[in-house]
Design an enzyme around this catalytic site. Structure first.
Site, PDB file in Angstrom:
ATOM      1  N   GLU A   1      -6.584  -8.062  -0.831  1.00 50.36           N
ATOM      2  CA  GLU A   1      -6.988  -8.173   0.583  1.00 50.36           C
ATOM      3  C   GLU A   1      -8.479  -7.899   0.684  1.00 50.36           C
ATOM      4  OE1 GLU A   1      -4.919  -5.612   3.298  1.00 50.36           O
ATOM      5  OE2 GLU A   1      -2.986  -5.926   2.313  1.00 50.36           O
TER       6      GLU A   1
ATOM      7  N   GLU B   1       0.809  -1.221   0.000  1.00 44.92           N
ATOM      8  CA  GLU B   1       0.000   0.000   0.000  1.00 44.92           C
ATOM      9  C   GLU B   1       0.845   1.275   0.000  1.00 44.92           C
ATOM     10  OE1 GLU B   1      -2.935  -0.360   3.152  1.00 44.92           O
ATOM     11  OE2 GLU B   1      -4.193  -1.577   1.850  1.00 44.92           O
TER      12      GLU B   1
HETATM   13  C1  GLA Z   1      -4.292  -2.803   4.890  1.00 46.97           C
HETATM   14  C2  GLA Z   1      -2.904  -3.413   4.964  1.00 46.97           C
HETATM   15  C3  GLA Z   1      -2.835  -4.673   5.764  1.00 46.97           C
HETATM   16  C4  GLA Z   1      -3.711  -4.601   6.981  1.00 46.97           C
HETATM   17  C5  GLA Z   1      -5.122  -4.302   6.555  1.00 46.97           C
HETATM   18  C6  GLA Z   1      -6.122  -4.283   7.690  1.00 46.97           C
HETATM   19  O1  GLA Z   1      -4.977  -3.089   3.758  1.00 46.97           O
HETATM   20  O2  GLA Z   1      -2.349  -3.641   3.703  1.00 46.97           O
HETATM   21  O3  GLA Z   1      -1.489  -4.867   6.134  1.00 46.97           O
HETATM   22  O4  GLA Z   1      -3.255  -3.601   7.824  1.00 46.97           O
HETATM   23  O5  GLA Z   1      -5.154  -3.029   5.967  1.00 46.97           O
HETATM   24  O6  GLA Z   1      -7.428  -4.085   7.232  1.00 46.97           O
END
Ligand code: GLA
Ligand code: ZN
Length: 683
Positions: free
Chosen positions: A315, A158
């Site tokens: 995710e 991210e």
């Molecule tokens: C983000 C991060 C993860 C985690 C999630 C929790 O998307 O990439 O490492 O922290 O949030 O929702």
């Protein structure tokens, strides 16, 4: 019809899995790791992302490397038929690095140097950080290049934020010099004679700051562009050794929900596959309609960012997250909806954060496949397993993709400058909301929609909608003109074509270079607060106008509706221009979705487009993916109550039943229907 190769050639199915952090369990590895593998197989997991935040375990001291544990993890995955999405660890750095090389730490806009901690906060320019990243990425690639578990690279995590340190200031000045050539030209493009802001050298330029320059809109836009380009550059730097050592392993970086900081359409050109992290606030009630639409447009943006290829939901949460203000449990059925919705829009993966809930630290209560109960009997584990089973049943959709005759433009440059521009409603210009309203209208009518930005190719489409394109990039208006002349339909709205790519207003009337195509002169714009509404009548029905009403003169265009209130009563609220073989519409006022739906139904009919399904009930969404093996209609009930629909003939891939005609969807039910025409043709 598009058919794309699977993301990993030796895993030609839908991918199912998520973030896996076995290093957090290293002191219990003899019991936990084998249990992980058993549970993963039970849940139908075939892919796990590893190493995302592992730097301090891989290199606990400078130059002292410990890959043994990762070797063991990779071997264990391979042995269990699970592919690794192996991460580069740059998303968080070890403490020794911050201590020894403070330049890796960011400086904020107030020029405060940050301390060690958190994550996603390295300086984008620091030669030391770049070198450390190059070293560790090279070691990872060299070590695992022939490992059978290696399926893909997950670059950092991210990417986001910005750094204002001296190194970044220097890089910003170089970027400005490369773009503008001379300081004289930059001053002119920025309109810097205003408030005596002319610089005499690039050395005087500082990034925007609350304690310095924060009213120079073009400088702010340049800073956004620079920071976004720095991420592109950093990503290119990260993948360089990977591409050299493992040229056949695809790379991705996980993107975020409407993240403003990076121009994802530009960044996406560097990715082998686009991927993103999806965390909608499913509430188990009628608000889920909006969550579903929000998620739908994000999936389509990410598909667009990745060049309309199948993308990856990298995710998502199997249950409640831990960071929304109120973290409601997912109602039964929502996990399946969330997962199949991703597939419906062209994702070839359902990945979660996280495989196993950690015992401590800030995400200890974040949803996970395996909870603190360490059990395969939990509701969440069973629901995840059901998703795994379902992905197996519908796996023939892998590599197919949605196709669309309708494109909607969402553009980062435009977002950035609308966030800065001072006019009208300064609390919120509502650019994203407006794009979502146009999107929602098309989805409620039952169409696939492609999301593109102004640099996108318009030729595959019959209808292109560009709401609120205040900033027109160089060449865009010419592209629209050619599209319309050849027979396309272009739809523009209020607040279009005010400024050029450098944020200088067009001299000669709005919508600037689109004035001919639209056949109008947009003379003034009225801004309404919540207590005021205007109205117009379209096809015999009255519609409300809110927030923004443009005062437009129809030149070559014909008015289709006019304002009914205020001093501009009688001026056009909607116009249509005919140019060459095509047409261009101008919606002069912001309306509710009811008008957009009625209007787009007519625009589609004019082009003889037919929706995927007709008369969709409120809260039901559909998409279609097409590929070599067939056409797959996904019908999703985003509501907890039943909804009745009328289906075309097809094969329900989840149940192997032939279906046609009236069908009642249960709350949150998703149907995956292989169209009869396609299955009789293809099988
Ligand atoms: C983000 C991060 C993860 C985690 C999630 C929790 O998307 O990439 O490492 O922290 O949030 O929702
Ligand atoms: Zn910096």
């Amino acid at each position: 019809m598009a058919q794309y190769p699977p993301i990993m050639p030796d895993m030609p199915v839908l991918l199912h899995g998520g973030d896996y952090n076995p290093e957090q369990w290293i002191k219990m590895k003899d019991t936990i790791w084998p249990q992980d593998m058993e549970l993963a197989k039970k849940a139908g997991v075939n892919t796990l992302s590893v190493g995302i935040f592992s730097w301090s375990m891989l290199e606990p001291e400078e130059g002292v490397y410990h890959f043994e544990w990762l070797d063991e993890v990779m071997d264990m995955l391979a042995k269990n038929g699970i592919k690794a999405i192996l991460a580069t660890p740059s998303g968080a750095r070890p403490a020794w690095m911050a201590e020894k090389y403070p330049e890796v730490l960011r400086m904020d806009a107030m020029r405060h140097k940050q301390l060690f901690g958190a994550r996603h906060n390295h300086c984008l320019t620091s030669p030391v950080y770049r070198e450390k990243v190059r070293q560790i990425n090279t070691l990872l690639a060299t070590r695992y290049k022939d490992h059978p578990a290696l399926g893909m690279w997950h670059i950092s995590n991210e990417y986001g934020g910005e750094c204002h340190c001296p190194l970044c200031q220097d890089a910003f000045r170089k970027w400005l010099k490369a773009r503008y050539g001379t300081i004289e030209n930059m001053n002119d493009q920025f309109w810097n004679t205003f408030w005596s802001h002319r610089y005499s050298s690039f050395e005087q330029v500082e990034s925007p700051s609350p304690i310095g320059e924060n009213w120079n809109l073009a400088l702010s836009l340049a800073w956004r562009r620079f920071t976004s380009d720095q991420f592109c550059d950093f990503y290119s730097h990260e993948i360089a050794p990977l591409k050299e050592i493992t040229p056949d392993i695809p790379c991705t970086a996980n993107l975020m929900d409407f993240f403003p900081g990076i121009d994802y359409f530009k960044f996406g050109k560097l990715l082998d596959r686009a991927s993103w992290d999806n965390y909608p606030p499913w509430t188990g009630d009628e608000r889920d309609k909006e969550s579903a639409l929000h998620t739908a447009i994000m999936h389509d943006i990410i598909r667009g960012v990745g060049g309309q290829k199948p993308f990856m939901m990298m995710e998502s949460s199997p249950s409640a997250v831990n960071w929304h203000p109120i973290n409601r449990l997912r109602q039964p059925g929502i996990l399946m909806l969330q997962s199949l919705q991703a597939i419906a829009h062209g994702s070839d993966t359902v990945q979660y954060f996280q495989f196993r809930k950690g015992l401590g630290s800030s995400e200890q209560y974040h949803g996970a496949i395996v909870g603190h109960d360490n059990s395969d009997q939990s509701r969440i584990f069973r629901e995840v397993s059901e998703v795994g089973h379902t992905l197996g049943k519908i796996s023939e959709v892998t590599g197919s993709a949605p196709e669309s005759k309708v494109a909607l433009i969402y553009d980062w440059d435009n977002l950035w400058i609308l966030n800065e521009a001072q006019f009208g409603n300064n609390e919120n210009k509502k650019y994203i909301e407006t794009v979502k309203d146009h999107y929602a209208a098309w989805k409620q009518l039952g169409y696939n929609v492609d999301m593109i930005d102004q640099t996108g190719d318009l030729t595959p489409y019959q209808i292109v909608c560009g709401p609120m394109l205040y900033l027109l990039k160089d060449g865009f208006a010419e592209k629209v003109q050619a599209f319309v002349e050849k027979g396309g339909t272009y739809v523009a709205t209020y607040i279009t074509g005010w400024v050029n790519e450098e944020n200088l207003a067009h001299l000669g009337g709005y919508p600037g270079p689109l004035r001919n195509v639209l056949g109008i002169w947009d003379e003034e714009t009225d801004t309404l607060d919540d207590t005021r509404k205007n109205h117009f009548t379209y096809n015999g029905k009255s519609y409300a106008c809110k927030d923004v009403c443009a005062l437009v003169h129809a030149e070559s265009a014909k008015p289709l509706a006019s304002y009914e209130e205020y001093f501009y009563q009688g001026m056009p609220a909607l116009t249509k221009n005919t140019l060459g073989k095509g047409q261009a519409y101008y919606i002069a006022a912001r309306t509710d979705r009811d008008f957009l739906r009625a209007f787009y139904a007519d625009v589609a009919a004019e082009k003889s487009l037919t929706p995927l399904m007709k008369n969709l009930p409120d809260g039901v969404l559909c998409t279609e993916r097409s590929g070599d093996k067939g056409d797959y209609l996904f019908v999703m009930n985003t509501q907890p109550e039943e909804r009745t629909i009328t289906l075309p003939a097809g094969l329900n891939l989840r149940t192997d039943e032939a279906m046609e005609g009236e069908y009642t969807l249960n709350g949150y039910e998703v149907l995956v229907l292989k169209r009869l025409s396609s299955y009789s043709l293809h099988s």
